[in-house]
Design a protein around this motif. Structure first.
Motif, PDB file in Angstrom:
ATOM      1  N   GLY A   1      -0.446  45.962  47.353  1.00  0.00           N
ATOM      2  CA  GLY A   1      -1.632  46.063  46.157  1.00  0.00           C
ATOM      3  C   GLY A   1      -1.353  45.713  45.008  1.00  0.00           C
ATOM      4  N   LYS A   2      -0.959  44.462  45.339  1.00  0.00           N
ATOM      5  CA  LYS A   2      -0.544  44.377  43.913  1.00  0.00           C
ATOM      6  C   LYS A   2      -0.123  43.399  43.595  1.00  0.00           C
ATOM      7  CE  LYS A   2       0.721  47.849  41.111  1.00  0.00           C
ATOM      8  NZ  LYS A   2       0.391  48.893  39.655  1.00  0.00           N
ATOM      9  N   SER A   3      -1.101  42.371  42.275  1.00  0.00           N
ATOM     10  CA  SER A   3      -0.511  40.894  42.530  1.00  0.00           C
ATOM     11  C   SER A   3       0.690  40.640  41.617  1.00  0.00           C
ATOM     12  CB  SER A   3      -2.248  39.756  41.631  1.00  0.00           C
ATOM     13  OG  SER A   3      -1.473  41.325  40.009  1.00  0.00           O
ATOM     14  N   VAL A   4       1.178  39.946  42.953  1.00  0.00           N
ATOM     15  CA  VAL A   4       2.332  38.784  42.634  1.00  0.00           C
ATOM     16  C   VAL A   4       2.307  37.680  42.350  1.00  0.00           C
ATOM     17  CG1 VAL A   4       4.558  38.394  43.148  1.00  0.00           C
ATOM     18  CG2 VAL A   4       3.805  40.130  43.508  1.00  0.00           C
ATOM     19  N   CYS A   5       2.877  36.833  41.140  1.00  0.00           N
ATOM     20  CA  CYS A   5       2.885  35.025  40.928  1.00  0.00           C
ATOM     21  C   CYS A   5       4.488  34.603  41.066  1.00  0.00           C
ATOM     22  CB  CYS A   5       2.573  34.700  39.688  1.00  0.00           C
ATOM     23  SG  CYS A   5       2.464  33.092  39.230  1.00  0.00           S
ATOM     24  N   ASP A   6       4.447  33.930  42.351  1.00  0.00           N
ATOM     25  CA  ASP A   6       5.350  33.151  42.955  1.00  0.00           C
ATOM     26  C   ASP A   6       5.711  32.114  42.542  1.00  0.00           C
ATOM     27  OD1 ASP A   6       8.296  32.567  43.186  1.00  0.00           O
ATOM     28  OD2 ASP A   6       7.487  32.658  45.051  1.00  0.00           O
ATOM     29  N   ALA A   7       6.010  31.456  40.307  1.00  0.00           N
ATOM     30  CA  ALA A   7       5.758  30.411  40.265  1.00  0.00           C
ATOM     31  C   ALA A   7       7.001  29.714  40.383  1.00  0.00           C
ATOM     32  CB  ALA A   7       5.836  30.441  38.881  1.00  0.00           C
ATOM     33  N   GLY A   8       6.840  28.754  41.649  1.00  0.00           N
ATOM     34  CA  GLY A   8       8.038  27.580  41.884  1.00  0.00           C
ATOM     35  C   GLY A   8       8.333  28.444  43.100  1.00  0.00           C
ATOM     36  N   CYS A   9       7.189  28.265  43.907  1.00  0.00           N
ATOM     37  CA  CYS A   9       7.861  29.224  45.605  1.00  0.00           C
ATOM     38  C   CYS A   9       8.647  28.440  45.602  1.00  0.00           C
ATOM     39  CB  CYS A   9       6.611  29.237  46.220  1.00  0.00           C
ATOM     40  SG  CYS A   9       5.331  28.409  46.490  1.00  0.00           S
ATOM     41  N   GLY A  10       8.328  26.557  46.582  1.00  0.00           N
ATOM     42  CA  GLY A  10       9.344  26.319  46.898  1.00  0.00           C
ATOM     43  C   GLY A  10       8.939  26.354  48.238  1.00  0.00           C
ATOM     44  N   THR A  11       9.686  26.350  49.237  1.00  0.00           N
ATOM     45  CA  THR A  11       8.753  26.805  50.874  1.00  0.00           C
ATOM     46  C   THR A  11       8.295  28.490  51.575  1.00  0.00           C
ATOM     47  OG1 THR A  11      11.336  26.570  51.593  1.00  0.00           O
ATOM     48  CG2 THR A  11       9.977  24.837  51.705  1.00  0.00           C
ATOM     49  N   GLY A  12       8.941  28.861  50.308  1.00  0.00           N
ATOM     50  CA  GLY A  12       7.319  30.716  50.911  1.00  0.00           C
ATOM     51  C   GLY A  12       8.898  31.352  51.262  1.00  0.00           C
ATOM     52  N   ASN A  13      10.323  31.518  50.822  1.00  0.00           N
ATOM     53  CA  ASN A  13      11.289  32.155  50.892  1.00  0.00           C
ATOM     54  C   ASN A  13      10.988  33.113  50.225  1.00  0.00           C
ATOM     55  OD1 ASN A  13      11.984  30.067  51.619  1.00  0.00           O
ATOM     56  ND2 ASN A  13      14.207  30.603  51.699  1.00  0.00           N
ATOM     57  N   LEU A  14      10.731  34.286  49.581  1.00  0.00           N
ATOM     58  CA  LEU A  14      10.554  34.707  48.365  1.00  0.00           C
ATOM     59  C   LEU A  14       8.695  35.330  48.656  1.00  0.00           C
ATOM     60  CD1 LEU A  14      10.508  37.110  46.482  1.00  0.00           C
ATOM     61  CD2 LEU A  14      10.228  35.883  44.837  1.00  0.00           C
ATOM     62  N   SER A  15       7.935  34.304  48.334  1.00  0.00           N
ATOM     63  CA  SER A  15       6.133  34.574  48.712  1.00  0.00           C
ATOM     64  C   SER A  15       6.364  35.453  50.462  1.00  0.00           C
ATOM     65  CB  SER A  15       5.063  33.482  48.926  1.00  0.00           C
ATOM     66  OG  SER A  15       5.908  32.762  47.577  1.00  0.00           O
ATOM     67  N   ILE A  16       6.622  35.008  51.266  1.00  0.00           N
ATOM     68  CA  ILE A  16       6.349  35.587  52.245  1.00  0.00           C
ATOM     69  C   ILE A  16       6.305  36.777  52.783  1.00  0.00           C
ATOM     70  CG2 ILE A  16       6.536  35.253  55.164  1.00  0.00           C
ATOM     71  CD1 ILE A  16       6.735  31.880  54.164  1.00  0.00           C
ATOM     72  N   PRO A  17       7.579  37.544  52.183  1.00  0.00           N
ATOM     73  CA  PRO A  17       7.886  38.790  52.629  1.00  0.00           C
ATOM     74  C   PRO A  17       7.133  39.492  51.493  1.00  0.00           C
ATOM     75  CG  PRO A  17      10.245  37.485  51.542  1.00  0.00           C
ATOM     76  CD  PRO A  17       9.011  36.601  52.160  1.00  0.00           C
ATOM     77  N   LEU A  18       7.369  39.108  50.093  1.00  0.00           N
ATOM     78  CA  LEU A  18       6.262  39.985  49.470  1.00  0.00           C
ATOM     79  C   LEU A  18       5.085  40.323  50.201  1.00  0.00           C
ATOM     80  CD1 LEU A  18       7.582  38.361  46.201  1.00  0.00           C
ATOM     81  CD2 LEU A  18       7.957  41.010  46.952  1.00  0.00           C
ATOM     82  N   ALA A  19       4.459  39.600  50.499  1.00  0.00           N
ATOM     83  CA  ALA A  19       2.876  38.999  50.795  1.00  0.00           C
ATOM     84  C   ALA A  19       3.074  40.486  52.318  1.00  0.00           C
ATOM     85  CB  ALA A  19       2.781  37.743  51.655  1.00  0.00           C
ATOM     86  N   SER A  20       4.540  40.252  53.745  1.00  0.00           N
ATOM     87  CA  SER A  20       4.515  41.040  54.161  1.00  0.00           C
ATOM     88  C   SER A  20       4.219  42.904  53.506  1.00  0.00           C
ATOM     89  CB  SER A  20       5.905  40.577  54.987  1.00  0.00           C
ATOM     90  OG  SER A  20       6.753  41.278  54.434  1.00  0.00           O
ATOM     91  N   ARG A  21       5.534  42.830  52.820  1.00  0.00           N
ATOM     92  CA  ARG A  21       4.916  44.054  51.950  1.00  0.00           C
ATOM     93  C   ARG A  21       3.524  44.603  51.344  1.00  0.00           C
ATOM     94  NH1 ARG A  21      10.796  44.313  49.292  1.00  0.00           N
ATOM     95  NH2 ARG A  21      12.285  44.052  50.923  1.00  0.00           N
ATOM     96  N   GLY A  22       2.149  43.863  51.603  1.00  0.00           N
ATOM     97  CA  GLY A  22       1.446  44.218  50.838  1.00  0.00           C
ATOM     98  C   GLY A  22       0.863  43.822  49.828  1.00  0.00           C
ATOM     99  N   ALA A  23       2.128  42.771  48.892  1.00  0.00           N
ATOM    100  CA  ALA A  23       1.435  41.912  47.644  1.00  0.00           C
ATOM    101  C   ALA A  23       0.187  41.513  47.184  1.00  0.00           C
ATOM    102  CB  ALA A  23       2.790  41.972  47.202  1.00  0.00           C
ATOM    103  N   ASP A  24      -0.337  40.971  46.498  1.00  0.00           N
ATOM    104  CA  ASP A  24      -1.831  40.018  47.236  1.00  0.00           C
ATOM    105  C   ASP A  24      -0.841  38.399  46.145  1.00  0.00           C
ATOM    106  OD1 ASP A  24      -3.850  38.342  46.893  1.00  0.00           O
ATOM    107  OD2 ASP A  24      -4.403  39.402  44.610  1.00  0.00           O
ATOM    108  N   VAL A  25      -0.271  37.842  46.960  1.00  0.00           N
ATOM    109  CA  VAL A  25       0.735  36.994  46.512  1.00  0.00           C
ATOM    110  C   VAL A  25       0.121  35.551  46.232  1.00  0.00           C
ATOM    111  CG1 VAL A  25       2.929  35.608  46.694  1.00  0.00           C
ATOM    112  CG2 VAL A  25       2.868  37.382  47.296  1.00  0.00           C
ATOM    113  N   HIS A  26       0.418  34.746  45.287  1.00  0.00           N
ATOM    114  CA  HIS A  26      -0.188  33.632  44.482  1.00  0.00           C
ATOM    115  C   HIS A  26       0.999  32.482  44.018  1.00  0.00           C
ATOM    116  CE1 HIS A  26      -4.586  34.730  43.216  1.00  0.00           C
ATOM    117  NE2 HIS A  26      -3.609  36.692  43.804  1.00  0.00           N
ATOM    118  N   GLY A  27       1.608  31.773  45.354  1.00  0.00           N
ATOM    119  CA  GLY A  27       2.593  30.538  45.223  1.00  0.00           C
ATOM    120  C   GLY A  27       2.452  29.241  44.289  1.00  0.00           C
ATOM    121  N   SER A  28       3.045  29.012  43.917  1.00  0.00           N
ATOM    122  CA  SER A  28       2.530  27.586  43.416  1.00  0.00           C
ATOM    123  C   SER A  28       3.936  26.707  43.154  1.00  0.00           C
ATOM    124  CB  SER A  28       2.097  27.815  42.660  1.00  0.00           C
ATOM    125  OG  SER A  28       2.648  28.441  40.765  1.00  0.00           O
TER     126      SER A  28
END
Length: 352
Positions: free
Chosen positions: A184-211
Motif C-alpha cells: 500500500g506504500k508508494s515506491v520510486c525505483d529510480a533507474g529501474c533497468g529491466t525491473g529486477n526490483l520494481s517487479i518483486p516490490l509490486a508483487s508485494r503490494g507496493a505502488d511502484v513508479h519505475g523510471s
C-alpha cells in the motif's frame, strides 16, 4: 597521425593530445599526465609480475564462452594467487634459490606499477555522461545488460558474476522492504533497468513508479512485468533521467545508478533523491577504495567493445555527507562483493 606528419609512438600520441580542440589547456594537460602515469603503471605492473614469477606462473583456465578483452584480463588476474606471494618468497629463501633477488625486484616493480595506477589521477575530459549513458543503454548496452539482468545462459563468466552480485543486492533490499512495510506504500525505483526490483516490490503490494534513462530498458521492464504480474499490480514505468523525476514517494530506491554520475554531481543527485522521499531512501554505489580503483584502472587499459560508459567510484564518507546535508541519516548498511561486482548499500531516513 600520418595526416599530421607524425609517426605512431606512445610519446607522440600524448603530444598529439595537446592539439585536440580548443578546450581548457589545464584540463588537457591533466588528461595527458594521467594517461602517462597509467601507461607507466601498466608497464611496471606487467614487468614486475613477469620478473617475479620467473616462469612459475600458471595461466588460469578460463571458460570457452566468448569474453571481451578486458574481461579476459580480469578473469586471469582473479585467478592469480596473490596471497601466495609471501609463501613463495619464503620457499625461495629457505632453498637459497638464486631467483630470490629477481622475485623481490619484480615484486617491488609490480608494487610501483600498482601505485602509479591507483594514484595516477583521473583523466579530465569534457564528456556528456548523460548522453553517453542514454545512447549506450538504448543500443549495445541494452543487449548486453538485458542478458546480465535476465536468466539466459548466453553470458560469459564475468557477466554471470555481475548478475549474481546484482541479484544479491536486490535480495538485500527486499529483505529490508518486507511485504508488511511496503504494501500500500508508494515506491520510486529510480533507474529501474529491466525491473529486477520494481517487479518483486509490486508483487508485494507496493505502488511502484519505475523510471530509467533508457527507453529500451523501460520497454523490457514492461514486458517482464506483464509476464509476471496481474494488471492491478503493474508498476507505472516511464523514461526519465534522475534529475527529471518529481513527486513524493514513501520510499525511493536508486540501485547501481550513481556509478554513472561523477563525484562533483553525486552530492546534488543524492539530495535530489532525498527530496523525493518521505520515509526512506535506499542507495547503492560503487565504493572508492584503493583495490577497486586499481581494478577500474586496469580495466580502462583495455579498449574494445567491453569499454562502455564511464564508471565512477564514490567515497563512502562523501555519500554520507550528502545524505546529512539533505537531512537524512544512514540507518543501515550492507556490502555486496563478488569477483567483479562491488556495491555498497545504504538505507537512510529523515532526521527526526
Amino acid at each position: 597521425l600520418k595526416a599530421q606528419g607524425l609517426k605512431a609512438s606512445p610519446i607522440l600520441f600524448f603530444k598529439s593530445l595537446e592539439h585536440q580542440g580548443d578546450g581548457d589547456q589545464q584540463a588537457k594537460m591533466g588528461r595527458i599526465r594521467a594517461g602517462r602515469r597509467r601507461c607507466l603503471g601498466a608497464a611496471l605492473l606487467g614487468l614486475g609480475i613477469g620478473v617475479s614469477c620467473q616462469g612459475s606462473f600458471v595461466v588460469p583456465k578460463v571458460s570457452t564462452a566468448p569474453i571481451q578483452g578486458r574481461d579476459v584480463f580480469l578473469s586471469s588476474v582473479a585467478g592469480m594467487s596473490w596471497f601466495g606471494i609471501p609463501a613463495q618468497a619464503q620457499a625461495l629463501a629457505e632453498e637459497g634459490d638464486s631467483q630470490l633477488p629477481f622475485f623481490v625486484a619484480g615484486l617491488l616493480v609490480a608494487l610501483a606499477g600498482v601505485g602509479a595506477l591507483v594514484f595516477g589521477g583521473e583523466a579530465q575530459e569534457n564528456v556528456d555522461d548523460k548522453k553517453v549513458v542514454t545512447e549506450y543503454f538504448n543500443n549495445a548496452g541494452f543487449e548486453r545488460w538485458q542478458k546480465i539482468y535476465g536468466e539466459t545462459d548466453d553470458v560469459n563468466p564475468v557477466q554471470k558474476d555481475i548478475r549474481v552480485g546484482h541479484a544479491e543486492t536486490v535480495d538485500k533490499i527486499l529483505k529490508w522492504l518486507d511485504p508488511a512495510m511496503v504494501s500500500g506504500k508508494s515506491v520510486c525505483d529510480a533507474g529501474c533497468g529491466t525491473g529486477n526490483l520494481s517487479i518483486p516490490l509490486a508483487s508485494r503490494g507496493a505502488d511502484v513508479h519505475g523510471s530509467d534513462i533508457s527507453s529500451a530498458m523501460v520497454g523490457e521492464a514492461e514486458v517482464r512485468a506483464k509476464e509476471t504480474l496481474p494488471a492491478e499490480q503493474m508498476p507505472k514505468f516511464s523514461t526519465s533521467d534522475l534529475e527529471a523525476i518529481n513527486g513524493k514517494f514513501d520510499t525511493v530506491c536508486c540501485v547501481d545508478v550513481l556509478i554513472h554520475y561523477p563525484p562533483d554531481k553525486m552530492s546534488g543527485m543524492v539530495q535530489h533523491l532525498a527530496g523525493l522521499s518521505k520515509e526512506r531512501l535506499i542507495l547503492s554505489f560503487a565504493p572508492k577504495t584503493w583495490y577497486y580503483t586499481l581494478l577500474k584502472r586496469i580495466g580502462e587499459l583495455f579498449p574494445g567493445k567491453s569499454k562502455t560508459t564511464r564508471a565512477y567510484l564514490h567515497d563512502e564518507a562523501d555519500v554520507e555527507a550528502a545524505l546529512k546535508a539533505a537531512g537524512y541519516k544512514v540507518t543501515r548498511k550492507d556490502m555486496t562483493s563478488t569477483n567483479f561486482y562491488f556495491s555498497r548499500l545504504f538505507e537512510a531516513q529523515p532526521v527526526a
